[in-house]
Design an enzyme around this catalytic site. Structure first.
Site, PDB file in Angstrom:
ATOM      1  N   SER A  61       4.052   2.137  -4.541  1.00 29.75           N
ATOM      2  CA  SER A  61       3.721   0.718  -4.343  1.00 29.75           C
ATOM      3  C   SER A  61       4.011  -0.097  -5.599  1.00 29.75           C
ATOM      4  O   SER A  61       4.416  -1.265  -5.506  1.00 29.75           O
ATOM      5  CB  SER A  61       2.258   0.554  -3.917  1.00 29.75           C
ATOM      6  OG  SER A  61       1.384   1.152  -4.841  1.00 29.75           O
TER       7      SER A  61
ATOM      8  N   TYR B  70      -3.840   3.918   0.383  1.00 30.23           N
ATOM      9  CA  TYR B  70      -4.378   4.278   1.704  1.00 30.23           C
ATOM     10  C   TYR B  70      -5.615   5.153   1.572  1.00 30.23           C
ATOM     11  O   TYR B  70      -6.568   5.013   2.353  1.00 30.23           O
ATOM     12  CB  TYR B  70      -3.304   5.001   2.521  1.00 30.23           C
ATOM     13  CG  TYR B  70      -3.839   5.608   3.795  1.00 30.23           C
ATOM     14  CD1 TYR B  70      -4.140   4.811   4.899  1.00 30.23           C
ATOM     15  CD2 TYR B  70      -4.078   6.983   3.898  1.00 30.23           C
ATOM     16  CE1 TYR B  70      -4.654   5.358   6.065  1.00 30.23           C
ATOM     17  CE2 TYR B  70      -4.589   7.541   5.066  1.00 30.23           C
ATOM     18  CZ  TYR B  70      -4.872   6.728   6.142  1.00 30.23           C
ATOM     19  OH  TYR B  70      -5.385   7.277   7.297  1.00 30.23           O
TER      20      TYR B  70
ATOM     21  N   CYS C  18       0.843  -1.193   0.000  1.00 30.17           N
ATOM     22  CA  CYS C  18       0.000   0.000   0.000  1.00 30.17           C
ATOM     23  C   CYS C  18       0.878   1.242   0.000  1.00 30.17           C
ATOM     24  O   CYS C  18       1.882   1.307   0.714  1.00 30.17           O
ATOM     25  CB  CYS C  18      -0.896  -0.011   1.239  1.00 30.17           C
ATOM     26  SG  CYS C  18      -1.956   1.429   1.429  1.00 30.17           S
ATOM     27  N   CYS C  19       0.510   2.232  -0.810  1.00 33.15           N
ATOM     28  CA  CYS C  19       1.114   3.564  -0.707  1.00 33.15           C
ATOM     29  C   CYS C  19      -0.026   4.566  -0.581  1.00 33.15           C
ATOM     30  O   CYS C  19      -1.132   4.207  -0.183  1.00 33.15           O
ATOM     31  CB  CYS C  19       2.044   3.866  -1.876  1.00 33.15           C
ATOM     32  SG  CYS C  19       1.252   4.012  -3.490  1.00 33.15           S
ATOM     33  N   ALA C  20       0.215   5.818  -0.895  1.00 31.28           N
ATOM     34  CA  ALA C  20      -0.801   6.840  -0.633  1.00 31.28           C
ATOM     35  C   ALA C  20      -2.053   6.644  -1.491  1.00 31.28           C
ATOM     36  O   ALA C  20      -3.175   6.652  -0.985  1.00 31.28           O
ATOM     37  CB  ALA C  20      -0.222   8.231  -0.847  1.00 31.28           C
TER      38      ALA C  20
END
Length: 364
Positions: free
Chosen positions: A104, A125, A96-98
């Site tokens: 990611s 996220y 997961c990234c932003a």
């Protein structure tokens, strides 16, 4: 898992406590994260800031090139080692990234090149956060029964024992009073809300849930505040009030605030420092309500607290704390709670001792 997620997929991740390898920078993670997430960033805070500045000044290609330059060589090897270890420890996990963007995808590609295929959260996220917010809004629409009662009534334990109960204070890592802090630091507001949403989703998924059982809380629990959608529903909810004998309440408070907190502090810090932390915790709690007590009364109770601590240190007995706890309850906490309860008297649907309220709640 497919990388094109539906709303149900996001909810399933939260319900299953799916391990999340969150590759955002630490500063982003601290501002808000999912309950089952661990932070193994692609870039640290300084690297992220440098790439962000480069992006604004020179565009995306230059920023991407700088990112690869910063995360190269030994730094990349160290981070790859951490990601590989996390993937092997959490084979059912997800990256997961932003927003499910480059960070990611880069980590996913590097892992693939190292022989590990690992899924990622499309939307990142932000998508999970929106799912958590929406889930809380929807689940808060179910009927609510609040458990009320003066300090020491055992409200939290009663909520914890209900299959449809959600321990708001436990999630907030704070018991809601001046003495409410625990040894665990409170989460950021967003992380608290995410944890609450996940707990509500899991509780709802375990049963055909008809209503929630919650403790009668104010808007703030320590530094965290309840989501407005839930708080608004709680102001309309029926209240069951625990009315236990004063002596029973004192026994509970002695166990919770003196015996258990002393044990927890010494377990965490050792005997000497643990004792100092425990003393500071009690003094800080009393100091927090100094203005409401008035200086003279505060000084009297603080002196009695010091005497009680000396007795506890030398004999191990916590009985001396009654000298300041009893007047604190009778002069401050009990009148304050009764005043608050009077303002919502029409919401009270049941009163009884702890066991009677427990039976009544289960019948609802």
């Amino acid at each position: 898992m497919q990388e094109r997620h539906t709303e149900q997929d996001y909810r399933a991740l939260l319900i299953a406590d799916t391990p999340i390898i969150d590759v955002r920078a630490p500063i982003e993670f601290e501002q808000g994260a999912m309950p089952a997430a661990i932070n193994l960033p692609l870039m640290d805070n300084d690297e992220r800031a440098s790439v962000g500045t480069c992006y604004k000044q020179q565009g995306s290609d230059a920023a991407l090139a700088l990112g690869h330059k910063l995360v190269a060589g030994e730094i990349r090897q160290q981070r790859m080692y951490a990601w590989r270890a996390a993937c092997l420890q959490n084979p059912q996990g997800i990256l997961c990234c932003a927003r499910g963007g480059q960070r990611s995808h880069i980590v996913q590609r590097w892992l693939h090149e190292a022989g590990i295929d690992y899924p990622l959260v499309e939307g990142g996220y932000k998508a999970l956060r929106q799912t958590a917010i929406q889930a809380t809004i929807e689940l808060a629409q179910k009927p609510i029964v609040l458990i009320g009662g003066c300090t020491g009534s055992g409200k939290t334990l009663l909520v914890q024992q209900q299959p449809n109960g959600v321990d708001l204070e436990g999630l907030a890592r704070h018991r809601g009073s001046a003495f409410g802090r625990t040894l665990q630091p409170q989460l950021s507001q967003a992380s608290f809300e995410n944890l609450l949403a996940a707990e509500m989703l899991k509780t709802d998924a375990r049963q055909d849930l008809r209503l929630w059982v919650l403790e009668d809380e104010s808007r703030m629990i320590g530094s965290n505040h309840l989501p407005e959608c839930l708080r608004e529903r709680m102001t309309q909810a029926a209240i069951a009030v625990v009315e236990d004998p004063f002596e029973i309440r004192l026994e509970r408070l002695n166990e919770e605030y003196f015996l258990r907190m002393h044990h927890d502090f010494t377990h965490a810090y050792g005997d000497e420092q643990g004792w100092q932390e425990y003393c500071e915790y009690l003094h800080h709690g009393l100091s927090a309500i100094k203005r409401r007590l008035g200086l003279q009364r505060y000084n009297e109770l603080a002196a009695q607290l010091d005497t009680a601590l000396t007795t506890q240190l030398t004999t191990g007995s916590t009985d001396g704390h009654l000298a300041w706890l009893v007047p604190l309850l009778k002069e401050y906490y009990d009148p304050m709670y009764r005043y608050q309860l009077e303002k919502k008297a029409e919401k009270v649907v049941f009163r009884g001792e702890w066991a009677e309220v427990a039976v009544w709640v289960k019948a609802q």
